[in-house]
Design an enzyme around this catalytic site. Structure first.
Site, PDB file in Angstrom:
ATOM      1  N   LYS A   1      46.982  51.824  38.093  1.00 32.95           N
ATOM      2  CA  LYS A   1      46.520  52.979  37.357  1.00 32.95           C
ATOM      3  C   LYS A   1      45.005  53.118  37.473  1.00 32.95           C
ATOM      4  O   LYS A   1      44.436  54.157  37.197  1.00 32.95           O
ATOM      5  CB  LYS A   1      46.856  52.811  35.863  1.00 32.95           C
ATOM      6  CG  LYS A   1      48.310  52.613  35.560  1.00 32.95           C
ATOM      7  CD  LYS A   1      48.460  52.287  34.062  1.00 32.95           C
ATOM      8  CE  LYS A   1      49.790  51.639  33.801  1.00 32.95           C
ATOM      9  NZ  LYS A   1      49.877  51.077  32.448  1.00 32.95           N
TER      10      LYS A   1
ATOM     11  N   ASP B   1      39.816  51.697  42.876  1.00 33.26           N
ATOM     12  CA  ASP B   1      38.791  51.632  41.840  1.00 33.26           C
ATOM     13  C   ASP B   1      37.763  50.544  42.138  1.00 33.26           C
ATOM     14  O   ASP B   1      36.569  50.779  42.192  1.00 33.26           O
ATOM     15  CB  ASP B   1      39.429  51.403  40.458  1.00 33.26           C
ATOM     16  CG  ASP B   1      40.470  50.279  40.456  1.00 33.26           C
ATOM     17  OD1 ASP B   1      40.608  49.570  41.477  1.00 33.26           O
ATOM     18  OD2 ASP B   1      41.147  50.113  39.439  1.00 33.26           O
TER      19      ASP B   1
ATOM     20  N   ASP C   1      37.831  43.264  44.387  1.00 31.53           N
ATOM     21  CA  ASP C   1      37.316  41.998  43.855  1.00 31.53           C
ATOM     22  C   ASP C   1      37.614  40.898  44.873  1.00 31.53           C
ATOM     23  O   ASP C   1      36.851  40.682  45.807  1.00 31.53           O
ATOM     24  CB  ASP C   1      37.969  41.747  42.499  1.00 31.53           C
ATOM     25  CG  ASP C   1      37.448  40.500  41.818  1.00 31.53           C
ATOM     26  OD1 ASP C   1      36.543  39.850  42.368  1.00 31.53           O
ATOM     27  OD2 ASP C   1      37.944  40.158  40.733  1.00 31.53           O
TER      28      ASP C   1
HETATM   29  P1  IMP Z   1      41.622  42.117  43.963  1.00 39.19           P
HETATM   30  O1  IMP Z   1      42.986  42.000  44.559  1.00 39.19           O
HETATM   31  O2  IMP Z   1      41.118  40.812  43.414  1.00 39.19           O
HETATM   32  O3  IMP Z   1      40.614  42.789  44.871  1.00 39.19           O
HETATM   33  O4  IMP Z   1      41.783  43.002  42.652  1.00 39.19           O
HETATM   34  C1  IMP Z   1      41.842  44.377  42.684  1.00 39.19           C
HETATM   35  C2  IMP Z   1      42.372  44.962  41.390  1.00 39.19           C
HETATM   36  O5  IMP Z   1      42.125  44.105  40.278  1.00 39.19           O
HETATM   37  C3  IMP Z   1      41.654  46.258  41.081  1.00 39.19           C
HETATM   38  O6  IMP Z   1      42.304  47.350  41.665  1.00 39.19           O
HETATM   39  C4  IMP Z   1      41.695  46.307  39.569  1.00 39.19           C
HETATM   40  O7  IMP Z   1      42.891  46.900  39.138  1.00 39.19           O
HETATM   41  C5  IMP Z   1      41.671  44.848  39.163  1.00 39.19           C
HETATM   42  N1  IMP Z   1      40.302  44.412  38.828  1.00 39.19           N
HETATM   43  C6  IMP Z   1      39.457  43.702  39.595  1.00 39.19           C
HETATM   44  N2  IMP Z   1      38.279  43.500  38.973  1.00 39.19           N
HETATM   45  C7  IMP Z   1      38.380  44.128  37.772  1.00 39.19           C
HETATM   46  C8  IMP Z   1      37.466  44.320  36.672  1.00 39.19           C
HETATM   47  O8  IMP Z   1      36.302  43.864  36.654  1.00 39.19           O
HETATM   48  N3  IMP Z   1      37.949  45.046  35.624  1.00 39.19           N
HETATM   49  C9  IMP Z   1      39.202  45.565  35.590  1.00 39.19           C
HETATM   50  N4  IMP Z   1      40.074  45.420  36.594  1.00 39.19           N
HETATM   51  C10 IMP Z   1      39.669  44.705  37.678  1.00 39.19           C
END
Ligand code: IMP
Length: 195
Positions: A54, A114, A117
């Site tokens: 979302k 969005d 990370d």
């Molecule tokens: P990744 O797979 O670690 O890159 O995470 C990506 C997803 O984790 C993003 O699309 C967000 O939904 C969530 N996410 C990562 N960092 C944050 C944060 O600082 N706040 C809220 N959601 C996050």
């Protein structure tokens, strides 16, 4: 209700320790990204934007309209995959909660994200979309954290590089709250203690 600079403060303002990106900065950056992408895709009839639900919903709404104002036709698709849930760290587990509604074969796809990370979610999704034989797959992410650079996720278009802090607002949640905030900020530690 408390007043700040003449504007009424809203309930979430008092939960924020500091603002990372303001509403104006988001608007300007979204327009800048749209201008660049419209120029890069000038040869494409219609781009298929894939929003990751979302968290990317606010960015999708604003970015698609900014592209439209640049004269670029777009179509909108939505996919939901598992992410952090109620925790503030990445699980690394990717699961489709809602799949695309149509075939993307031969389409020029831009994933609208969005925040990147660890990049785990995105690298999984890129492979998934490529396996469905899209003509091209690129990513536009509003925010990127430092770890994403280490894992070399191919994010062609990035809005802002931000520090390694958990942020909320403009679609990003903590325990499903704060998505409606028009800016991005860091929560006060006391908020986590309440949960
Ligand atoms: P990744 O797979 O670690 O890159 O995470 C990506 C997803 O984790 C993003 O699309 C967000 O939904 C969530 N996410 C990562 N960092 C944050 C944060 O600082 N706040 C809220 N959601 C996050």
């Amino acid at each position: 209700m408390a007043e700040t600079d003449g504007a009424p403060s809203i309930w979430y303002d008092s939960d924020i320790q500091h603002v990372i990106i303001t509403e104006d900065q988001i608007r300007e950056k979204t327009e800048e990204l749209a201008r660049k992408i419209a120029a890069d895709y000038a040869h494409v009839d219609s781009i298929l934007l894939v929003c990751i639900l979302k968290g990317a919903v606010m960015f999708m709404a604003d970015f698609s309209r900014a592209l439209g104002r640049e004269g670029q036709a777009v179509e909108l698709e939505f996919i939901a995959i598992s992410s952090y849930g109620q925790r503030a760290t990445s699980s690394g587990v990717v699961r489709i909660l809602k799949d695309l509604d149509r075939d993307i074969a031969g389409r020029h796809v831009i994933v609208v994200e969005d925040i990147v990370d660890s990049g785990l979610t995105l690298s999984w999704l890129m492979k998934y979309l490529e396996s469905r034989t899209a003509a091209s797959v690129e990513v536009v992410a509003l925010l990127r954290k430092p770890d994403a650079i280490k894992v070399q996720v191919p994010v062609k278009y990035v809005g802002f590089d931000i520090p390694n802090e958990f942020v909320v607002g403009y679609g990003l949640d903590f325990a499903e709250r704060y998505r409606e905030m028009p800016y991005v900020g860091v929560l006060k530690p006391a908020v986590y203690a309440r949960v």
